[in-house]
Design a protein around this motif. Sequence first.
Motif, PDB file in Angstrom:
ATOM      1  N   ALA A   1      52.526  42.359  32.545  1.00 31.12           N
ATOM      2  CA  ALA A   1      52.813  43.062  31.281  1.00 31.12           C
ATOM      3  C   ALA A   1      53.029  44.542  31.550  1.00 31.12           C
ATOM      4  N   SER A   2      52.209  45.077  32.424  1.00 33.91           N
ATOM      5  CA  SER A   2      52.315  46.489  32.777  1.00 33.91           C
ATOM      6  C   SER A   2      53.647  46.764  33.458  1.00 33.91           C
ATOM      7  N   LYS A   3      54.087  45.839  34.293  1.00 34.54           N
ATOM      8  CA  LYS A   3      55.380  46.001  34.977  1.00 34.54           C
ATOM      9  C   LYS A   3      56.520  46.051  33.950  1.00 34.54           C
ATOM     10  N   ILE A   4      56.458  45.106  33.015  1.00 34.42           N
ATOM     11  CA  ILE A   4      57.521  45.026  32.004  1.00 34.42           C
ATOM     12  C   ILE A   4      57.557  46.297  31.175  1.00 34.42           C
ATOM     13  N   ILE A   5      56.394  46.753  30.758  1.00 31.02           N
ATOM     14  CA  ILE A   5      56.290  47.970  29.942  1.00 31.02           C
ATOM     15  C   ILE A   5      56.913  49.142  30.697  1.00 31.02           C
ATOM     16  N   THR A   6      56.580  49.236  31.964  1.00 39.09           N
ATOM     17  CA  THR A   6      57.097  50.356  32.777  1.00 39.09           C
ATOM     18  C   THR A   6      58.619  50.291  32.877  1.00 39.09           C
ATOM     19  N   LEU A   7      59.147  49.093  33.082  1.00 41.05           N
ATOM     20  CA  LEU A   7      60.606  48.943  33.227  1.00 41.05           C
ATOM     21  C   LEU A   7      61.359  49.241  31.935  1.00 41.05           C
ATOM     22  N   LEU A   8      60.670  49.092  30.808  1.00 38.53           N
ATOM     23  CA  LEU A   8      61.316  49.390  29.519  1.00 38.53           C
ATOM     24  C   LEU A   8      61.633  50.881  29.374  1.00 38.53           C
ATOM     25  N   ALA A   9      61.056  51.701  30.218  1.00 40.45           N
ATOM     26  CA  ALA A   9      61.347  53.141  30.178  1.00 40.45           C
ATOM     27  C   ALA A   9      62.781  53.431  30.625  1.00 40.45           C
ATOM     28  N   ILE A  10      63.377  52.499  31.375  1.00 46.05           N
ATOM     29  CA  ILE A  10      64.729  52.740  31.912  1.00 46.05           C
ATOM     30  C   ILE A  10      65.782  52.830  30.807  1.00 46.05           C
ATOM     31  N   PRO A  11      65.870  51.854  29.928  1.00 46.97           N
ATOM     32  CA  PRO A  11      66.855  51.997  28.840  1.00 46.97           C
ATOM     33  C   PRO A  11      66.585  53.221  27.973  1.00 46.97           C
ATOM     34  N   TRP A  12      65.316  53.562  27.792  1.00 45.98           N
ATOM     35  CA  TRP A  12      64.989  54.751  27.008  1.00 45.98           C
ATOM     36  C   TRP A  12      65.563  56.008  27.669  1.00 45.98           C
ATOM     37  N   LEU A  13      65.423  56.075  28.979  1.00 47.22           N
ATOM     38  CA  LEU A  13      65.928  57.220  29.750  1.00 47.22           C
ATOM     39  C   LEU A  13      67.425  57.424  29.510  1.00 47.22           C
ATOM     40  N   PHE A  14      68.158  56.330  29.578  1.00 47.50           N
ATOM     41  CA  PHE A  14      69.614  56.418  29.406  1.00 47.50           C
ATOM     42  C   PHE A  14      69.984  56.703  27.962  1.00 47.50           C
ATOM     43  N   LEU A  15      69.161  56.246  27.025  1.00 46.89           N
ATOM     44  CA  LEU A  15      69.398  56.555  25.611  1.00 46.89           C
ATOM     45  C   LEU A  15      69.297  58.066  25.383  1.00 46.89           C
ATOM     46  N   VAL A  16      68.289  58.704  25.992  1.00 50.40           N
ATOM     47  CA  VAL A  16      68.085  60.150  25.835  1.00 50.40           C
ATOM     48  C   VAL A  16      69.293  60.907  26.376  1.00 50.40           C
ATOM     49  N   ILE A  17      69.734  60.536  27.562  1.00 45.58           N
ATOM     50  CA  ILE A  17      70.872  61.238  28.171  1.00 45.58           C
ATOM     51  C   ILE A  17      72.122  61.040  27.319  1.00 45.58           C
ATOM     52  N   PHE A  18      72.333  59.834  26.856  1.00 48.37           N
ATOM     53  CA  PHE A  18      73.500  59.535  26.033  1.00 48.37           C
ATOM     54  C   PHE A  18      73.495  60.379  24.760  1.00 48.37           C
ATOM     55  N   LYS A  19      72.323  60.443  24.101  1.00 51.10           N
ATOM     56  CA  LYS A  19      72.231  61.194  22.843  1.00 51.10           C
ATOM     57  C   LYS A  19      72.482  62.684  23.079  1.00 51.10           C
ATOM     58  N   LEU A  20      71.929  63.236  24.128  1.00 47.68           N
ATOM     59  CA  LEU A  20      72.081  64.662  24.407  1.00 47.68           C
ATOM     60  C   LEU A  20      73.527  64.990  24.743  1.00 47.68           C
ATOM     61  N   LYS A  21      74.145  64.132  25.524  1.00 45.09           N
ATOM     62  CA  LYS A  21      75.550  64.369  25.905  1.00 45.09           C
ATOM     63  C   LYS A  21      76.456  64.294  24.691  1.00 45.09           C
ATOM     64  N   LYS A  22      76.141  63.377  23.785  1.00 46.23           N
ATOM     65  CA  LYS A  22      76.997  63.171  22.604  1.00 46.23           C
ATOM     66  C   LYS A  22      77.049  64.434  21.757  1.00 46.23           C
ATOM     67  N   VAL A  23      75.888  65.052  21.560  1.00 45.19           N
ATOM     68  CA  VAL A  23      75.870  66.241  20.717  1.00 45.19           C
ATOM     69  C   VAL A  23      76.548  67.397  21.427  1.00 45.19           C
ATOM     70  N   LYS A  24      76.305  67.540  22.701  1.00 45.01           N
ATOM     71  CA  LYS A  24      76.902  68.659  23.446  1.00 45.01           C
ATOM     72  C   LYS A  24      78.418  68.591  23.394  1.00 45.01           C
ATOM     73  N   SER A  25      78.951  67.396  23.482  1.00 40.81           N
ATOM     74  CA  SER A  25      80.411  67.260  23.535  1.00 40.81           C
ATOM     75  C   SER A  25      81.055  67.517  22.188  1.00 40.81           C
ATOM     76  N   GLN A  26      80.254  67.617  21.128  1.00 45.31           N
ATOM     77  CA  GLN A  26      80.831  67.815  19.798  1.00 45.31           C
ATOM     78  C   GLN A  26      80.783  69.265  19.356  1.00 45.31           C
ATOM     79  N   GLY A  27      80.391  70.168  20.268  1.00 47.60           N
ATOM     80  CA  GLY A  27      80.297  71.568  19.897  1.00 47.60           C
ATOM     81  C   GLY A  27      81.641  72.137  19.476  1.00 47.60           C
TER      82      GLY A  27
END
Lengths: 193, 165
Positions: free
Chosen positions: A70-96
């Motif tokens: 369970a701990s392994k799965i929880i830890t691996l779930l951080a990966i999609p979150w990481l890419f979500l953060v980068i995607f969201k930040l890039k999206k706003v920057k590109s709309q300046g």
Amino acid sequence: MTDQELNNIWKSSENSTSIAVDHTKIIVEIASKLGSFHNSIKNRNRREIGVALFLLPVIIWLAYISPLLASKIITLLAIPWLFLVIFKLKKVKSQGPQNFNLPLLEFLTEQKSYLKKEKALLQNIAYWYILPPMLLETVRICISLSDIKAMTTHLLFTWAIGLVVYLLNKRAVRKDITPLIVETENTIENLKT
Amino acid sequence: MKTQEKIFLDLLEENKDRIFRLCSIYSSDADDAKDLFQDVTLNIWKSLPNFNEDSSLNTWIYRVALNVCLRAKSKTKKKQDIMLKLDSVVFKETEQYEPPDNSTQLAQLKRCISTLNDSDKSIIVLHLEEMPYKKISEITGLTENHIAVKMKRIKAKLFTCIKTH
């Protein structure tokens, strides 16, 4: 005072400062400086992706060494979150707003729209930036630690960090972005009336 | 020399004083105005490829300058982009500069313009640069009639301010 008098006064403002443009150098200089500027933006983007790519094996390693499935799965779930953060930040920057060719009213409207998107991004930060890792970490702590005292300490520390990040972003919205939106809206309103 | 480069240099040379006057209105001091002028210069170069000939170049350059000035105002201190300084743009204090005879009136006029809101400032400065209403309309995105109505109001405020002081 007549219009003509007003114009004459304005025109009499021969600058005490004269501007000399070196025609032989300016184009090369602009091209070079803009090139450096664009490279610094590219490098910043590469750094952000670099951090994500660095964290990726760290997360995988943490999942690997975690004793419980369970701990392994929880830890691996951080990966999609990481890419979500980068995607969201890039999206706003590109709309300046960068299109200075627009008439003033359109430009200001675009600017207001960009600022509002930025505000929305920060206002929702609890949902996409803070809560996911906090929840994942909470579950991981509860699964991994059996000692109540240690669990409580870890949880308090984790949620304190989340709270600080939340409050900092709320402050940024209140002190930086909202006043800019208000100012832009006022300018648009004054232009239209 | 390539066409874009020639157009840029000619445009800049022809309009640099007017642009600097515009920058001064949106700046708190002379150094600020110089920085803003350089920012405008850079953005004119960047924006030139996107000029779509919906107005004359001289009108277009004012559009870019005004948008840059207003954008600069709205940046927070934290978010200030690093100003790209241009060594090939040199500001020289004119030797033996003699203030014009109406320098007091000029100072009064500038002070009164500074009391206007940003949108009124932009319109009155364009008018003082002898832009016809049609061109002001192309720059601001407002109709000519609207410009005419606003101009009446702005001038009334300006004259009141000048008379008061």
